[in-house]
Scaffold this active site. Sequence first.
Site, PDB file in Angstrom:
ATOM      1  N   GLU A  44      16.761  14.041   0.170  1.00 25.69           N
ATOM      2  CA  GLU A  44      17.039  13.462   1.485  1.00 25.69           C
ATOM      3  C   GLU A  44      18.332  12.648   1.463  1.00 25.69           C
ATOM      4  OE1 GLU A  44      14.685  10.786   4.847  1.00 25.69           O
ATOM      5  OE2 GLU A  44      14.203  10.515   2.735  1.00 25.69           O
ATOM      6  N   LYS A 117      13.690  15.167  11.475  1.00 23.66           N
ATOM      7  CA  LYS A 117      12.542  14.397  10.985  1.00 23.66           C
ATOM      8  C   LYS A 117      11.723  13.842  12.153  1.00 23.66           C
ATOM      9  CE  LYS A 117      11.712  10.665   7.600  1.00 23.66           C
ATOM     10  NZ  LYS A 117      12.429   9.823   6.614  1.00 23.66           N
ATOM     11  N   CYS A 154      10.564  13.566   3.957  1.00 24.61           N
ATOM     12  CA  CYS A 154      10.100  12.271   3.444  1.00 24.61           C
ATOM     13  C   CYS A 154       8.858  11.749   4.163  1.00 24.61           C
ATOM     14  CB  CYS A 154      11.245  11.262   3.462  1.00 24.61           C
ATOM     15  SG  CYS A 154      11.000   9.909   2.275  1.00 24.61           S
TER      16      CYS A 154
END
Length: 290
Positions: A44, A117, A154
């Site tokens: 990331e 995300k 994540c």
Amino acid sequence: MNKNVKVGIVQMSCTSNKQENLDKAIQKVREAAAKGAQIICLQELFTSLYFCDVEDYDNFALAEPIPGPSTDALQSLAKELGVVIIASLFEKRTEGLYHNTTAVLDADGAYLGKYRKMHIPDDPGFYEKFYFTPGDLGYKVFKTKFATIGVLICWDQWYPEAARITALMGAEILFYPTAIGWATTQDDATNEEQHNAWQTIQSSHAVANGIHVVGVNRVGVEAGVKFWGGSFIANPFGKLLYKGSVEQEEVHVQEVDLAKSDSYRVHWPFLRDRRIDSYQPIVKRFIDEE
């Protein structure tokens, strides 16, 4: 039909120099390709230090459009090497609108699209809500030359709903570019508990969905956080096929057999036995009212 795919993981440390980080990632993608990797995942926000440790307006200067300069460079690399590249970047969508985004580049250099995300954390040392607008593209799969892949990022990794939906869309492998670590002031017992939880939750997505899961994390100490590496690949029953160091940079290539998903799903038919007629309450924030 041969469904073996060689997955490459790049686990590395970063500096404050964006070009230096990109150059380093390119070199490590070359190393992975030389080892036979076909799909290569970077961690990331690999072009910078993890800047979300503070709320600083100057950090918005790190963002770039997608497609943009970094994806241009990586598309050329993907085409040259004949590999798929999964690249997590800080996206500037327009003035004042930014996302934590991963681009997927196919083995012919084609830009296949991006995933933004969805779940954005806000914790001490991880002030991501200051920088990132939650994703609005929904969950995505990408049909690459070597496999249909799903990408989550994540904080998404803690949510079984995200993994399930992406798997139901046809993902054969789930990739999680990640930046997670311990506070340097934290005790060892808490560190171990957190690391085990992180590995367990992602491995459980592999089991629940009958697919391989790949987590790619960074290493190094940045502003009071020791990123714990530990990148790993889990098979469709959660068995670790590979687990990286918590200290060292690593380029690892692992062959996975995508045909195993059918066998695991036939013998442990979780998808068959889903009671989709009973899941309506999941869309509530909390089930505290009739």
